[in-house]
Scaffold this active site. Structure first.
Site, PDB file in Angstrom:
ATOM      1  N   ARG A 226       0.843  -1.223   0.000  1.00 16.66           N
ATOM      2  CA  ARG A 226       0.000   0.000   0.000  1.00 16.66           C
ATOM      3  C   ARG A 226       0.871   1.264   0.000  1.00 16.66           C
ATOM      4  NH1 ARG A 226      -2.333  -3.625  -1.212  1.00 16.66           N
ATOM      5  NH2 ARG A 226      -4.134  -4.623  -0.276  1.00 16.66           N
TER       6      ARG A 226
ATOM      7  N   SER B 213     -11.144  -2.610   3.478  1.00 14.29           N
ATOM      8  CA  SER B 213     -10.433  -2.881   4.733  1.00 14.29           C
ATOM      9  C   SER B 213      -9.954  -1.565   5.319  1.00 14.29           C
ATOM     10  CB  SER B 213      -9.227  -3.789   4.479  1.00 14.29           C
ATOM     11  OG  SER B 213      -9.667  -5.045   4.063  1.00 14.29           O
TER      12      SER B 213
ATOM     13  N   GLU C 249      -5.615   2.283   6.795  1.00  7.84           N
ATOM     14  CA  GLU C 249      -5.356   2.320   5.347  1.00  7.84           C
ATOM     15  C   GLU C 249      -6.204   3.428   4.697  1.00  7.84           C
ATOM     16  OE1 GLU C 249      -5.430  -1.546   3.430  1.00  7.84           O
ATOM     17  OE2 GLU C 249      -6.274  -0.658   1.624  1.00  7.84           O
TER      18      GLU C 249
HETATM   19  C1  LIG Z   1     -15.680  -2.866  -1.129  1.00  5.75           C
HETATM   20  C2  LIG Z   1     -14.240  -2.446  -1.262  1.00  5.75           C
HETATM   21  C3  LIG Z   1     -13.267  -3.393  -1.532  1.00  5.75           C
HETATM   22  C4  LIG Z   1     -11.919  -3.024  -1.641  1.00  5.75           C
HETATM   23  N1  LIG Z   1     -10.998  -3.989  -1.918  1.00  5.75           N
HETATM   24  C5  LIG Z   1      -9.703  -3.635  -2.036  1.00  5.75           C
HETATM   25  C6  LIG Z   1      -8.716  -4.628  -2.335  1.00  5.75           C
HETATM   26  O1  LIG Z   1      -9.004  -5.802  -2.502  1.00  5.75           O
HETATM   27  N2  LIG Z   1      -7.428  -4.220  -2.445  1.00  5.75           N
HETATM   28  C7  LIG Z   1      -7.062  -2.911  -2.274  1.00  5.75           C
HETATM   29  O2  LIG Z   1      -5.861  -2.605  -2.401  1.00  5.75           O
HETATM   30  N3  LIG Z   1      -7.965  -1.967  -2.003  1.00  5.75           N
HETATM   31  C8  LIG Z   1      -9.274  -2.284  -1.876  1.00  5.75           C
HETATM   32  N4  LIG Z   1     -10.200  -1.328  -1.601  1.00  5.75           N
HETATM   33  C9  LIG Z   1      -9.768   0.075  -1.386  1.00  5.75           C
HETATM   34  C10 LIG Z   1      -9.732   0.948  -2.643  1.00  5.75           C
HETATM   35  O3  LIG Z   1     -10.666   0.480  -3.619  1.00  5.75           O
HETATM   36  C11 LIG Z   1      -8.339   1.018  -3.260  1.00  5.75           C
HETATM   37  O4  LIG Z   1      -7.415   1.581  -2.343  1.00  5.75           O
HETATM   38  C12 LIG Z   1      -8.307   1.818  -4.567  1.00  5.75           C
HETATM   39  O5  LIG Z   1      -7.044   1.676  -5.151  1.00  5.75           O
HETATM   40  C13 LIG Z   1      -8.595   3.305  -4.354  1.00  5.75           C
HETATM   41  O6  LIG Z   1      -8.827   3.887  -5.638  1.00  5.75           O
HETATM   42  P1  LIG Z   1      -9.748   5.172  -5.817  1.00  5.75           P
HETATM   43  O7  LIG Z   1      -9.718   5.548  -7.244  1.00  5.75           O
HETATM   44  O8  LIG Z   1     -11.075   4.957  -5.239  1.00  5.75           O
HETATM   45  O9  LIG Z   1      -8.928   6.231  -4.968  1.00  5.75           O
HETATM   46  P2  LIG Z   1      -9.485   7.357  -3.977  1.00  5.75           P
HETATM   47  O10 LIG Z   1     -10.104   6.701  -2.792  1.00  5.75           O
HETATM   48  O11 LIG Z   1     -10.304   8.332  -4.729  1.00  5.75           O
HETATM   49  O12 LIG Z   1      -8.119   8.039  -3.547  1.00  5.75           O
HETATM   50  C14 LIG Z   1      -7.162   7.324  -2.775  1.00  5.75           C
HETATM   51  C15 LIG Z   1      -5.861   8.154  -2.737  1.00  5.75           C
HETATM   52  O13 LIG Z   1      -5.294   8.166  -4.047  1.00  5.75           O
HETATM   53  C16 LIG Z   1      -5.059   9.499  -4.461  1.00  5.75           C
HETATM   54  N5  LIG Z   1      -5.258   9.547  -5.914  1.00  5.75           N
HETATM   55  C17 LIG Z   1      -6.308   9.049  -6.611  1.00  5.75           C
HETATM   56  N6  LIG Z   1      -6.122   9.269  -7.931  1.00  5.75           N
HETATM   57  C18 LIG Z   1      -4.944   9.934  -8.053  1.00  5.75           C
HETATM   58  C19 LIG Z   1      -4.211  10.453  -9.163  1.00  5.75           C
HETATM   59  N7  LIG Z   1      -4.645  10.336 -10.409  1.00  5.75           N
HETATM   60  N8  LIG Z   1      -3.034  11.069  -8.908  1.00  5.75           N
HETATM   61  C20 LIG Z   1      -2.563  11.199  -7.642  1.00  5.75           C
HETATM   62  N9  LIG Z   1      -3.215  10.737  -6.555  1.00  5.75           N
HETATM   63  C21 LIG Z   1      -4.391  10.113  -6.774  1.00  5.75           C
HETATM   64  C22 LIG Z   1      -6.100  10.334  -3.721  1.00  5.75           C
HETATM   65  O14 LIG Z   1      -5.715  11.697  -3.603  1.00  5.75           O
HETATM   66  C23 LIG Z   1      -6.116   9.626  -2.371  1.00  5.75           C
HETATM   67  O15 LIG Z   1      -5.054  10.094  -1.561  1.00  5.75           O
HETATM   68  C24 LIG Z   1     -11.545  -1.667  -1.481  1.00  5.75           C
HETATM   69  C25 LIG Z   1     -12.537  -0.708  -1.230  1.00  5.75           C
HETATM   70  C26 LIG Z   1     -13.866  -1.084  -1.127  1.00  5.75           C
HETATM   71  C27 LIG Z   1     -14.917  -0.026  -0.889  1.00  5.75           C
END
Ligand SMILES: Cc1cc2nc3c(=O)[nH]c(=O)nc-3n(C[C@H](O)[C@H](O)[C@H](O)COP(=O)(O)OP(=O)(O)OC[C@H]3O[C@@H](n4cnc5c(N)ncnc54)[C@H](O)[C@@H]3O)c2cc1C
Length: 308
Positions: free
Chosen positions: A183, A233, A303
């Site tokens: 992460r 998580s 996280e």
């Molecule tokens: C039901 C569920 C299941 C999940 N399962 C997993 C799993 O199996 N494995 C896992 O790793 N995670 C999991 N997650 C967590 C999450 O989906 C991941 O961490 C995912 O990568 C976040 O992506 P996002 O686009 O939603 O980012 P956001 O939540 O919108 O942002 C997360 C961070 O990334 C930064 N960011 C986003 N885009 C950019 C960009 N283009 N440039 C710079 N910074 C940026 C944001 O500023 C923020 O700090 C889960 C979440 C849920 C709700």
């Protein structure tokens, strides 16, 4: 609105006048509408540029006005404060193209991980199956080094392209310059906006890829409380321990504060049972951390990113 946000707003209006409203603007936009937790007060501005050009123009304005800002992917790993965000939230949703070429897939940062996985499946490319079901964007996956079922973004990414928010120059870095860890990525520690990423995959059999993706999705549906809003998580893995198991063994499944509850189905998840506030979630996180420290001497690390 702060002075710098007012200044930014006026500059965007002027830009939009000359560029066919290329940056969509919402004012006082509730962040519960844009996060998988369905929690969060209003952002002073919620901005969605429609292309890399308008995103770059917006980043220039951010630099020149010094306006407080936050880049948002799909909002699946964030918890916005109840008081909202007195700055600009910038959505990557307008940058969402995905293309396959040979065994490579290139995707813009706002493309969903699901759309990249589907493109890989269509092109009979294996390697991204683990990511099917992660509800984020490519930018969020690279930033977080998202992973599941033994796979990680770092295992398939070959390069990413970003906008340096200080120099406003576009750069491409190879895998080795991402400082990927659990992460962890270089992007967590630098002022860079991820614009796109390239993944290199291996030729495979389409039916096998589809079957593995379906299997992973099925495991998620069975084991995760997908019927409730959450941010996945809440805590990072604790070395040598199963975080969910420690929470479960501590009798915390179902423990509730306000509208926030430790999922009965998966102790690693906090769910929004309805009307949860960010404070409910933060209080619950603090309580879980306290109990786990007392019971196991382990200091859990969050996280989910708290934005205020
Ligand atoms: C039901 C569920 C299941 C999940 N399962 C997993 C799993 O199996 N494995 C896992 O790793 N995670 C999991 N997650 C967590 C999450 O989906 C991941 O961490 C995912 O990568 C976040 O992506 P996002 O686009 O939603 O980012 P956001 O939540 O919108 O942002 C997360 C961070 O990334 C930064 N960011 C986003 N885009 C950019 C960009 N283009 N440039 C710079 N910074 C940026 C944001 O500023 C923020 O700090 C889960 C979440 C849920 C709700």
């Amino acid at each position: 609105m702060t002075e710098s946000i007012k200044n930014l707003y006026e500059r965007i209006l002027a830009y939009n006048g000359e560029h066919d409203n290329a940056i969509a603007i919402l004012r006082d936009e509730p962040m519960y509408r844009h996060t998988t937790f369905k929690i969060g007060g209003p952002a002073a501005l919620f901005l969605t540029p429609d292309s890399t050009d308008s995103m770059t123009a917006l980043c220039t304005m951010l630099k020149e006005t010094g306006a407080k800002h936050f880049f948002l992917g799909n909002g699946s790993n964030v918890l916005f404060d109840d008081g909202g965000f007195d700055g600009a939230v910038i959505s990557l949703a307008g940058l969402n193209s995905v293309s396959a070429d040979g065994n490579m897939i290139r995707a813009e940062a706002g493309a969903s991980v699901a759309s990249v996985c589907k493109a890989a499946r269509e092109a009979s490319l294996t390697g991204l199956e683990f990511a099917f079901g992660i509800p984020g964007t490519v930018g969020g996956a690279v930033y977080m080094n998202a992973g599941a079922y033994g796979g990680e973004t770092a295992f398939v990414l070959t390069e990413s392209t970003y906008l340096d928010l200080d120099t406003l120059t576009v750069c491409t870095i190879p895998l080795t310059e991402h400082s990927f860890g659990y992460r962890e990525s270089v992007y967590k520690h630098t002022k860079r906006l991820i614009l796109s990423a390239e993944f290199t995959l291996t030729e495979g059999k389409r039916e096998e890829i589809a079957a593995l993706m379906a299997d992973y999705m099925n495991r998620r549906v069975t084991k995760q409380p997908l019927e409730y809003p959450s941010a996945g998580s809440v805590f990072k893995r604790y070395p040598g321990r199963y975080t969910g198991q420690m929470i479960d063994e501590s009798g915390l499944k179902g423990y509730t504060i306000g509208g926030a509850q430790v999922s009965e189905k998966h102790a690693g998840f906090i769910i929004n049972k309805g009307g949860a506030t960010a404070k409910d979630v933060l209080d619950l996180i603090a309580y879980i951390k306290k109990v786990i420290l007392e019971n196991y001497g382990c200091e859990l690390e969050c996280e989910v990113i708290h934005v205020k």
